[in-house]
Scaffold this active site. Sequence first.
Site, PDB file in Angstrom:
ATOM      1  CG  ASP A  24      -1.978  -1.123   1.138  1.00  0.00           C
ATOM      2  OD1 ASP A  24      -1.932  -1.925   0.190  1.00  0.00           O
ATOM      3  OD2 ASP A  24      -2.807  -1.215   2.057  1.00  0.00           O
ATOM      4  CD  GLU A  72      -7.314  -0.234   2.842  1.00  0.00           C
ATOM      5  OE1 GLU A  72      -6.254   0.051   3.422  1.00  0.00           O
ATOM      6  OE2 GLU A  72      -8.415  -0.225   3.415  1.00  0.00           O
ATOM      7  CE  LYS A 129      -3.470  -4.488   1.255  1.00  0.00           C
ATOM      8  NZ  LYS A 129      -4.296  -3.598   2.069  1.00  0.00           N
ATOM      9  CE  LYS A 132      -8.401  -1.194   7.006  1.00  0.00           C
ATOM     10  NZ  LYS A 132      -8.463  -0.001   6.137  1.00  0.00           N
ATOM     11  CB  THR A 158       0.020   1.914   8.610  1.00  0.00           C
ATOM     12  OG1 THR A 158      -1.195   1.212   8.884  1.00  0.00           O
ATOM     13  CG2 THR A 158      -0.294   3.204   7.904  1.00  0.00           C
ATOM     14  CB  CYS A 162      -2.413  -2.796   5.186  1.00  0.00           C
ATOM     15  SG  CYS A 162      -4.076  -2.096   5.039  1.00  0.00           S
ATOM     16  CD  GLN A 202       3.402 -15.361  22.742  1.00  0.00           C
ATOM     17  OE1 GLN A 202       3.013 -16.467  23.070  1.00  0.00           O
ATOM     18  NE2 GLN A 202       2.582 -14.400  22.346  1.00  0.00           N
TER      19      GLN A 202
HETATM   20  C1  C5J Z   1      -3.171   0.509   5.469  1.00  0.00           C
HETATM   21  C2  C5J Z   1      -4.947   1.722   6.524  1.00  0.00           C
HETATM   22  N1  C5J Z   1      -2.612   0.336   4.296  1.00  0.00           N
HETATM   23  N2  C5J Z   1      -4.195   2.097   7.540  1.00  0.00           N
HETATM   24  N3  C5J Z   1      -4.414   1.050   5.472  1.00  0.00           N
HETATM   25  O1  C5J Z   1      -2.582   0.232   6.485  1.00  0.00           O
HETATM   26  O2  C5J Z   1      -6.128   1.965   6.493  1.00  0.00           O
END
Ligand code: C5J
Length: 226
Positions: A24, A72, A129, A132, A158, A162, A202
Site C-alpha cells: 500500500d 488498498e 485489495k 487490510k 501502515t 495492512c 514469543q
Molecule cells: C493501510 C490503513 N494500508 N491504515 N491502510 O494500512 O487503512
Amino acid sequence: MKIVEAQPFPYELPEQGVALIVIDMQRDFIEAGGFGSMLGNDVRPLAAIVPAVRELIAAFRHRAWPIIHTREGHQSDLSDCPRAKRHRGFPKLRIGDVGPMGRILIDGQPGNEIIAELAPAPGEYQIVKPGKGAFYKTDLSTILADLKTTHLVFAGVTTEVCVQTSMREANDRGYYCLLIEDCTASYFPGFRQSALDMIRAQGAIVGWTATLKGFLQSMEDKRTYA
Ligand code: C5J
C-alpha cells in the site's frame, strides 16, 4: 541458503522461493495533500521510508526475484466495500467520496496509484485489495503457489494495519515472513514499534524482523549455509 541477522533469531533465506510484498505505498496514504494527511495524520514518517523501500525493491529486481505491490482499493460501485467499513472514520470523508486526489480508495483514481518513486516495473505483480490483508478477496495465494514461494519479505504501510494483517494471514498459510524494519512506517510511531514487538514476540509468533542493512548484507554474502 543465506542467514539474515534478524529478531528474535536469525532468519534462513533460501536461494529460491522468496518474494517481496510491498504493501500500500499509494499516494493517498503517503503524499502530503492526500487522504491520509486530510485526516490530520502526519505523513512524514511514511514518506521517510521511500528511499529504503526503493533500495529493497532494487535488490529484488537485481536478483530477478518476484515483487508484488498491493494497493488498498475498491471498485467504483463500492460493491466490494462492506457498509461496516465505509461507515467508519470521518463522516465527511468516506471511502468513495471525492477527496483531494479523486475518489478515496477507489481503484483507478489518482490517489490510489502507487507513488511514482516506487512504481511497479513491467512483470511485477500489482494487487488491488479490498481489505487490510493482502490475501482477502485477491489472487495472492494463487500467484504465490504458481511462483512456488515459501518465504515472504514485507515492506510498506501502515505497520500495525495492512502490513501486520497481511503478515498474519501469510503466517497462518505457512509462509516464513520477514518484515524489514526501516521499510515500514505508521502515522503513529508507537503503534509501529508495538507491531514490530508483537510480530517477533514469543519466538517469532508471526515472523521475524531485520534491518535493511542486515538483509542486504546477507543477500550479498558469498558464503552458503546448509
Ligand atoms: C493501510 C490503513 N494500508 N491504515 N491502510 O494500512 O487503512
